[in-house]
Design a protein around this motif. Structure first.
Motif, PDB file in Angstrom:
ATOM      1  N   GLY A 107       0.779  -1.227   0.000  1.00  0.00           N
ATOM      2  CA  GLY A 107       0.000   0.000   0.000  1.00  0.00           C
ATOM      3  C   GLY A 107       0.807   1.271   0.000  1.00  0.00           C
ATOM      4  N   TRP A 215      -4.530  -2.002  -5.296  1.00  0.00           N
ATOM      5  CA  TRP A 215      -3.601  -1.148  -4.549  1.00  0.00           C
ATOM      6  C   TRP A 215      -4.331  -0.155  -3.662  1.00  0.00           C
ATOM      7  N   LYS A 218      -5.198  -1.636  -0.419  1.00  0.00           N
ATOM      8  CA  LYS A 218      -4.019  -1.821   0.432  1.00  0.00           C
ATOM      9  C   LYS A 218      -3.539  -0.482   0.988  1.00  0.00           C
ATOM     10  N   ARG A 219      -3.614   0.568   0.154  1.00  0.00           N
ATOM     11  CA  ARG A 219      -3.246   1.894   0.623  1.00  0.00           C
ATOM     12  C   ARG A 219      -4.154   2.324   1.764  1.00  0.00           C
TER      13      ARG A 219
END
Length: 234
Positions: A107, A215, A218-219
């Motif tokens: 992330g 992504w 996850k970020r």
């Protein structure tokens, strides 16, 4: 070491490893940066404390972890040390290291580690403009001559404190450095922070890799893990 009948304490390096088994990699990195830094996060009703002596150093943490063998938590501790270093002077500097430098798969943005609080001597022209003999930079990427500074209310001391005035900014630019400023509002807003990160990636001559479909999730997970930390207002 036993300090009372039922209270024992251990050296900081062992404590760093012991904590690793009970928390995320990101928080373990923040612990390491604090242990090697010059601030202490709030405990109980105590506010954040600045300009204190580091508890240990990156070299000491790394040396102890390398010898820790199969101690529970040693593997995660060694992983966390990939993103630790000496020199952090505030919680936000440590948070920015994690957000910027964690790998994309976790992330982050995958930036190389910066130098924290690098001191550079002022040129004669900059000295005349600012009456300072040098400047300290929160996050510094030497190869790109890029300075990233956090504008918050954190105290850095009279001699080396971060000044947000235009003369200091102009002096750094005049010395050939690019300066990017980040506020607490920028950090809280994921879209604003993403735009700043992409601008930094350009200056670092990096191709932005966070394009995978998962992504963003996850970020968001990384941000929710570490941003409950108190963030001083600008």
């Amino acid at each position: 070491m036993r300090i009372s009948e039922d209270v024992f304490v251990c050296r900081a390096e062992l404590g760093f490893i012991q904590r690793a088994s009970g928390q995320s990699l990101a928080r373990q990195v923040l612990d390491g940066l604090e242990l090697c830094g010059t601030y202490r996060r709030p405990v109980g009703g105590r506010p954040t404390v600045y300009q204190v002596k580091p508890v240990t150093s990156f070299a000491e943490l790394a040396s102890y972890a390398a010898k820790a063998g199969g101690i529970h938590g040693a593997v995660l501790a060694r992983q966390a040390l990939r993103y630790c270093m000496d020199g952090s002077e505030s919680p936000m500097e440590s948070i920015l290291v994690v957000l910027f430098c964690f790998p994309v798969r976790l992330g982050g943005y995958g930036f190389p580690l910066p130098v924290l609080n690098f001191r550079m001597d002022a040129t004669d022209l900059a000295k005349n403009a600012t009456r300072k003999s040098g400047f300290r930079c929160d996050l510094f990427w030497p190869d790109a001559k890029l300075v990233v500074e956090y504008d918050g209310r954190e105290h850095h001391g009279e001699l080396d404190r971060r000044s947000s005035d235009g003369s200091r900014h102009a002096a750094l630019v005049g010395m050939g450095f690019e300066v990017v400023r980040i506020t607490s509002e920028n950090v809280r807003n994921d879209k604003e922070f993403d735009a700043i990160a992409r601008s930094i990636a350009k200056r670092l001559n990096l191709r932005m890799r966070p394009t995978k479909r998962d992504w963003s999730a996850k970020r968001d997970q990384l941000r929710s893990d570490i941003l409950p930390w108190p963030i001083p207002l600008s």
